[in-house]
Scaffold this active site. Structure first.
Site, PDB file in Angstrom:
ATOM      1  N   ALA A 119       0.986  -1.260  -0.084  1.00  0.00           N
ATOM      2  CA  ALA A 119       0.176   0.254  -0.220  1.00  0.00           C
ATOM      3  C   ALA A 119       0.597   1.243   0.085  1.00  0.00           C
ATOM      4  CB  ALA A 119      -0.786  -0.207   1.073  1.00  0.00           C
ATOM      5  N   GLY A 167       0.319  -4.798   0.867  1.00  0.00           N
ATOM      6  CA  GLY A 167      -0.488  -5.118  -0.360  1.00  0.00           C
ATOM      7  C   GLY A 167       0.318  -5.960  -1.936  1.00  0.00           C
ATOM      8  N   GLU A 201      -0.274  -9.151  -1.098  1.00  0.00           N
ATOM      9  CA  GLU A 201      -1.755  -9.779  -0.762  1.00  0.00           C
ATOM     10  C   GLU A 201      -2.390  -9.844  -2.125  1.00  0.00           C
ATOM     11  OE1 GLU A 201      -2.067  -6.842   1.798  1.00  0.00           O
ATOM     12  OE2 GLU A 201      -2.660  -7.693   3.643  1.00  0.00           O
ATOM     13  N   GLU A 257       4.094  -5.241   7.219  1.00  0.00           N
ATOM     14  CA  GLU A 257       3.033  -4.480   7.977  1.00  0.00           C
ATOM     15  C   GLU A 257       3.964  -3.574   8.957  1.00  0.00           C
ATOM     16  OE1 GLU A 257       2.549  -6.903   5.913  1.00  0.00           O
ATOM     17  OE2 GLU A 257       0.889  -5.996   4.518  1.00  0.00           O
TER      18      GLU A 257
HETATM   19  C1  LIG Z   1      -5.793   1.303  -1.798  1.00  0.00           C
HETATM   20  C2  LIG Z   1      -5.686  -0.408  -1.522  1.00  0.00           C
HETATM   21  C3  LIG Z   1      -4.240  -0.984  -0.458  1.00  0.00           C
HETATM   22  C4  LIG Z   1      -3.966  -2.126  -0.245  1.00  0.00           C
HETATM   23  C5  LIG Z   1      -3.366  -2.479   0.883  1.00  0.00           C
HETATM   24  C6  LIG Z   1      -3.477  -3.611   1.362  1.00  0.00           C
HETATM   25  C7  LIG Z   1      -2.726  -3.091   2.969  1.00  0.00           C
HETATM   26  C8  LIG Z   1      -1.554  -3.583   3.154  1.00  0.00           C
HETATM   27  O1  LIG Z   1      -1.289  -4.818   3.759  1.00  0.00           O
HETATM   28  C9  LIG Z   1      -0.679  -2.588   3.464  1.00  0.00           C
HETATM   29  C10 LIG Z   1       0.725  -2.335   3.260  1.00  0.00           C
HETATM   30  O2  LIG Z   1       1.389  -2.860   2.148  1.00  0.00           O
HETATM   31  S1  LIG Z   1       1.348  -1.534   4.279  1.00  0.00           S
HETATM   32  C11 LIG Z   1       3.110  -1.040   3.454  1.00  0.00           C
HETATM   33  C12 LIG Z   1       3.892  -2.408   3.188  1.00  0.00           C
HETATM   34  N1  LIG Z   1       5.095  -2.362   2.437  1.00  0.00           N
HETATM   35  C13 LIG Z   1       6.613  -1.771   2.742  1.00  0.00           C
HETATM   36  O3  LIG Z   1       6.621  -1.499   3.617  1.00  0.00           O
HETATM   37  C14 LIG Z   1       7.339  -2.484   1.884  1.00  0.00           C
HETATM   38  C15 LIG Z   1       8.112  -0.464   2.095  1.00  0.00           C
HETATM   39  N2  LIG Z   1       9.119  -0.213   1.089  1.00  0.00           N
HETATM   40  C16 LIG Z   1      10.459  -0.849   1.035  1.00  0.00           C
HETATM   41  O4  LIG Z   1      11.372  -1.162   2.588  1.00  0.00           O
HETATM   42  C17 LIG Z   1      11.434  -0.134  -0.037  1.00  0.00           C
HETATM   43  O5  LIG Z   1      11.298   0.228  -0.778  1.00  0.00           O
HETATM   44  C18 LIG Z   1      12.176  -1.105  -1.073  1.00  0.00           C
HETATM   45  C19 LIG Z   1      12.949  -2.968   0.336  1.00  0.00           C
HETATM   46  C20 LIG Z   1      11.087  -1.922  -1.342  1.00  0.00           C
HETATM   47  C21 LIG Z   1      12.945  -1.372  -1.940  1.00  0.00           C
HETATM   48  O6  LIG Z   1      14.147  -0.370  -1.522  1.00  0.00           O
HETATM   49  P1  LIG Z   1      14.599   0.021  -2.164  1.00  0.00           P
HETATM   50  O7  LIG Z   1      15.293  -0.621  -3.326  1.00  0.00           O
HETATM   51  O8  LIG Z   1      15.821   0.698  -1.462  1.00  0.00           O
HETATM   52  O9  LIG Z   1      14.029   1.321  -2.826  1.00  0.00           O
HETATM   53  P2  LIG Z   1      13.760   2.792  -1.969  1.00  0.00           P
HETATM   54  O10 LIG Z   1      13.921   3.893  -2.115  1.00  0.00           O
HETATM   55  O11 LIG Z   1      13.462   2.335  -0.803  1.00  0.00           O
HETATM   56  O12 LIG Z   1      11.711   3.369  -2.808  1.00  0.00           O
HETATM   57  C22 LIG Z   1      11.947   3.966  -4.088  1.00  0.00           C
HETATM   58  C23 LIG Z   1      11.268   4.968  -3.928  1.00  0.00           C
HETATM   59  O13 LIG Z   1       9.715   4.053  -4.143  1.00  0.00           O
HETATM   60  C24 LIG Z   1       9.056   4.582  -2.930  1.00  0.00           C
HETATM   61  N3  LIG Z   1       8.034   3.694  -2.492  1.00  0.00           N
HETATM   62  C25 LIG Z   1       8.259   1.958  -1.880  1.00  0.00           C
HETATM   63  N4  LIG Z   1       7.803   1.608  -1.039  1.00  0.00           N
HETATM   64  C26 LIG Z   1       6.487   2.167  -1.281  1.00  0.00           C
HETATM   65  C27 LIG Z   1       5.218   2.508  -0.704  1.00  0.00           C
HETATM   66  N5  LIG Z   1       5.026   1.131   0.173  1.00  0.00           N
HETATM   67  N6  LIG Z   1       4.757   3.270  -0.696  1.00  0.00           N
HETATM   68  C28 LIG Z   1       5.105   4.642  -0.903  1.00  0.00           C
HETATM   69  N7  LIG Z   1       6.324   4.393  -2.010  1.00  0.00           N
HETATM   70  C29 LIG Z   1       7.048   3.788  -1.667  1.00  0.00           C
HETATM   71  C30 LIG Z   1      10.015   4.992  -1.706  1.00  0.00           C
HETATM   72  O14 LIG Z   1       9.821   5.955  -1.417  1.00  0.00           O
HETATM   73  C31 LIG Z   1      11.175   5.456  -2.575  1.00  0.00           C
HETATM   74  O15 LIG Z   1      10.288   6.873  -3.072  1.00  0.00           O
HETATM   75  P3  LIG Z   1      11.548   8.238  -3.030  1.00  0.00           P
HETATM   76  O16 LIG Z   1      10.674   9.289  -3.761  1.00  0.00           O
HETATM   77  O17 LIG Z   1      12.604   7.795  -3.641  1.00  0.00           O
HETATM   78  O18 LIG Z   1      11.572   8.473  -0.755  1.00  0.00           O
END
Ligand SMILES: CCCCCCC[C@H](O)CC(=O)SCCNC(=O)CCNC(=O)[C@H](O)C(C)(C)COP(=O)([O-])OP(=O)([O-])OC[C@H]1O[C@@H](n2cnc3c(N)ncnc32)[C@H](O)[C@@H]1OP(=O)([O-])[O-]
Length: 294
Positions: free
Chosen positions: A102, A145, A148, A168
């Protein structure tokens, strides 16, 4: 979905969606539709042009699932589901990310009240109500997500660099779109608990061993192989494919006894279709069946 009218034929072997960041299409023919979405790209692919392809397309945010993306995805799935020419649907991302979850930036300031009032996540229903098979082709990150969304699909194929996880917990919340419910059904309680409680990522081969993923392919072969799978499904009666999908899904909703009862009713039901008759006739007459979706 755009009608197939107006589509532009691309040259064999070009990259899907004509983008240098997307997956290599190998030697399969692709057609491109005029872009009409901001967060996804859609295409109709396969030799018979009967596979609906949806690519999540927010590469800068690693395909984070913002609300507009989910609304577009829901619409594209619904449109492909309603299109008689489409036999199966593929959802994919790019080499770096299927989807990183998400959109954390979008939901950062949500409150309990805004979630309830705005029906946060209700767009998931459109994709999960699809009657046709949906296959996830996962390269790169499928987190939160994103994982998921892959699990909401009927089959998951992965590229060998794919990474799955429910992180999460790292950001002070829990999976909210099926991670605590679908993941244990895929991999069992102990592994699901480990994944959800640690937030650790698992790689494609581990995911295959656990039963989360059906098959793993080299990154550049993933989409081609997924299209082949969709085309294989597309050789069968769409009506019977739909009934088979309903029957398998019932296994996740009910007890064994009532699931077996449901299966028997659907099995009996196939005998009310022309395609069941045609399938058996073709077998006896040693020819290829000509299914009519009736
Ligand atoms: C309506 C539908 C909703 C459905 C969802 C359902 C609920 C769900 O269960 C809850 C979740 O998913 S909770 C979420 C669970 N997921 C997580 O917790 C994963 C969060 N992400 C990470 O941990 C890291 O990005 C990675 C390890 C994937 C990659 O690391 P890396 O290779 O060093 O790359 P990087 O430099 O980190 O990222 C590049 C750019 O992408 C950006 N961006 C990335 N993910 C984003 C996100 N989710 N969000 C926003 N932005 C996100 C990041 O900010 C950056 O942009 P900036 O403008 O340059 O700042």
């Amino acid at each position: 979905m755009a009608s197939v009218a107006g589509i532009t034929r691309l040259i064999l072997g070009r990259n899907v969606f004509n983008s240098s960041r997307t997956l290599n299409a190998g030697s399969i023919k692709f057609y491109s539709t005029a872009p009409q979405y901001e967060n996804i790209k859609i295409d109709v692919v396969g030799e018979k042009k009967n596979v609906g392809l949806i690519q999540l397309n927010r590469p800068k945010a690693l395909n984070a699932l913002c609300k507009p993306l989910f609304q577009e995805l829901g619409k594209a799935v619904k449109d492909f589901d309603a299109d008689d020419k489409i036999a199966a649907i593929i959802i994919t991302g790019n080499e770096k990310a299927f989807a990183a979850g998400a959109d954390i930036k979008e939901m950062q300031n949500n409150t309990y009240s805004t979630n309830v009032r705005g029906g946060f996540l209700q767009e998931w229903e459109d994709a999960s109500n699809c009657g046709k098979p949906i296959i996830a082709a996962v390269n790169g990150f499928a987190l939160g997500g994103g994982c998921e969304l892959a699990m909401l699909c009927d089959i998951i194929y992965a590229g060998e660099k794919a990474k799955f996880g429910q992180p999460e917990i790292n950001i002070g919340t829990i999976p909210g779109a099926g991670g605590t419910q679908r993941l244990p059904r895929y991999v069992g309680k102990s592994k699901a608990m480990e994944i959800v409680l640690t937030g650790n990522f698992i790689d494609a081969h581990e995911a295959e061993k656990m039963g989360l993923v059906s098959k793993v392919f080299p990154v550049e072969k993933l989409l081609e192989e997924t299209i082949k799978l969709a085309e294989r499904i597309g050789t069968h009666s769409p009506l019977i494919v739909k009934m088979a999908k309903q029957a398998v899904n019932q296994a996740y909703e009910t007890t064994l006894k009532s699931g077996l009862h449901f299966e028997k009713q659907v099995f009996y039901g196939t005998f009310a279709t022309a395609d069941r008759q045609e399938g058996m006739n073709a077998f006896i007459e040693k020819r290829t069946p000509n299914f009519k979706n009736e």
